[in-house]
Structure formats: C-alpha cells, structure tokens
Design a protein around this motif. Structure first.
Motif, short mmCIF file in Angstrom:
data_model
loop_
_atom_site.label_atom_id
_atom_site.label_comp_id
_atom_site.label_asym_id
_atom_site.label_seq_id
_atom_site.Cartn_x
_atom_site.Cartn_y
_atom_site.Cartn_z
N GLN A 1 0.84 -1.19 0.00
CA GLN A 1 0.00 0.00 0.00
C GLN A 1 0.87 1.24 0.00
O GLN A 1 1.98 1.24 0.53
CB GLN A 1 -0.91 0.01 1.23
CG GLN A 1 -1.84 -1.19 1.26
CD GLN A 1 -2.73 -1.20 2.50
OE1 GLN A 1 -2.38 -0.64 3.54
NE2 GLN A 1 -3.88 -1.83 2.37
N SER B 1 0.79 5.79 0.32
CA SER B 1 0.03 6.92 0.84
C SER B 1 0.85 8.20 0.70
O SER B 1 2.08 8.17 0.73
CB SER B 1 -0.30 6.69 2.32
OG SER B 1 -0.92 7.82 2.89
N ASP C 1 -4.53 7.92 4.52
CA ASP C 1 -5.32 7.26 3.48
C ASP C 1 -4.39 6.38 2.65
O ASP C 1 -3.43 6.88 2.05
CB ASP C 1 -6.00 8.30 2.58
CG ASP C 1 -6.96 9.18 3.36
OD1 ASP C 1 -7.79 8.62 4.10
OD2 ASP C 1 -6.87 10.41 3.23
N TRP C 2 -4.67 5.08 2.63
CA TRP C 2 -3.81 4.12 1.95
C TRP C 2 -4.48 3.55 0.71
O TRP C 2 -5.68 3.28 0.70
CB TRP C 2 -3.45 2.99 2.91
CG TRP C 2 -2.61 3.47 4.04
CD1 TRP C 2 -3.06 3.92 5.25
CD2 TRP C 2 -1.21 3.63 4.05
NE1 TRP C 2 -1.99 4.32 6.02
CE2 TRP C 2 -0.85 4.15 5.32
CE3 TRP C 2 -0.20 3.36 3.13
CZ2 TRP C 2 0.48 4.40 5.66
CZ3 TRP C 2 1.11 3.60 3.49
CH2 TRP C 2 1.44 4.13 4.74
N GLU C 3 -3.69 3.37 -0.34
CA GLU C 3 -4.15 2.78 -1.60
C GLU C 3 -3.37 1.49 -1.85
O GLU C 3 -2.14 1.47 -1.79
CB GLU C 3 -3.90 3.75 -2.75
CG GLU C 3 -4.22 3.19 -4.11
CD GLU C 3 -3.80 4.10 -5.25
OE1 GLU C 3 -3.92 3.66 -6.40
OE2 GLU C 3 -3.35 5.23 -4.99
N THR C 4 -4.08 0.42 -2.12
CA THR C 4 -3.43 -0.85 -2.44
C THR C 4 -2.98 -0.85 -3.90
O THR C 4 -3.78 -0.62 -4.79
CB THR C 4 -4.39 -2.03 -2.18
OG1 THR C 4 -4.76 -2.04 -0.80
CG2 THR C 4 -3.74 -3.36 -2.54
#
Length: 68
Positions: free
Chosen positions: A9, A11, A16-19
């Motif tokens: 992930q 950020s 706020d984390w994005e895979t």
C-alpha cells in the motif's frame, strides 16, 4: 515465517492508503514485485494471512523510482 497473503500500500499522508499490489500466493524468501508507477511518500506491507503459526518476518524492503 512469512505472509501467505499480503498487500503493498502507498500513501501521501500516512492516513489514506491505496493498495497497489495484492497476492494470495506469498512465497517467502526474496520476491521482486513491480506495479504501475504511483506518486507516494509512504509505502507499507500489509500482511493479511500468515503462512505459518509464528507471525511475520520481514528483513528488507527496497523501493525504486520508476524509470522514465
């Protein structure tokens, strides 16, 4: 011990984390993973399933800038 299932992930703010990568077939040992280029300040390995009963061991992570 290693993760049988995990995500990478990214950020920009550590909130706020994005895979950007997910696998259910973690192999342990050395893995070389590539994914589409993203702009981020933070990177984390989010382990979701152990391969063995003893937890996770992670010795080194290297992150490289995308080639232009």
């Amino acid at each position: 011990s290693y993760a049988a299932e995990y995500e990478i992930q990214v950020s920009g703010d550590a909130q706020d984390w994005e895979t950007v990568y997910h696998t259910e077939e973690g192999k342990g040992n050395t893995e070389e993973i590539t994914f589409d280029s993203v702009q981020a300040r933070y990177v984390r390995i989010y382990c979701t399933k152990r391969a063995l009963q003893w937890g996770y061991s992670l010795y080194e992570v290297e992150v490289y800038e995308a080639e232009k």
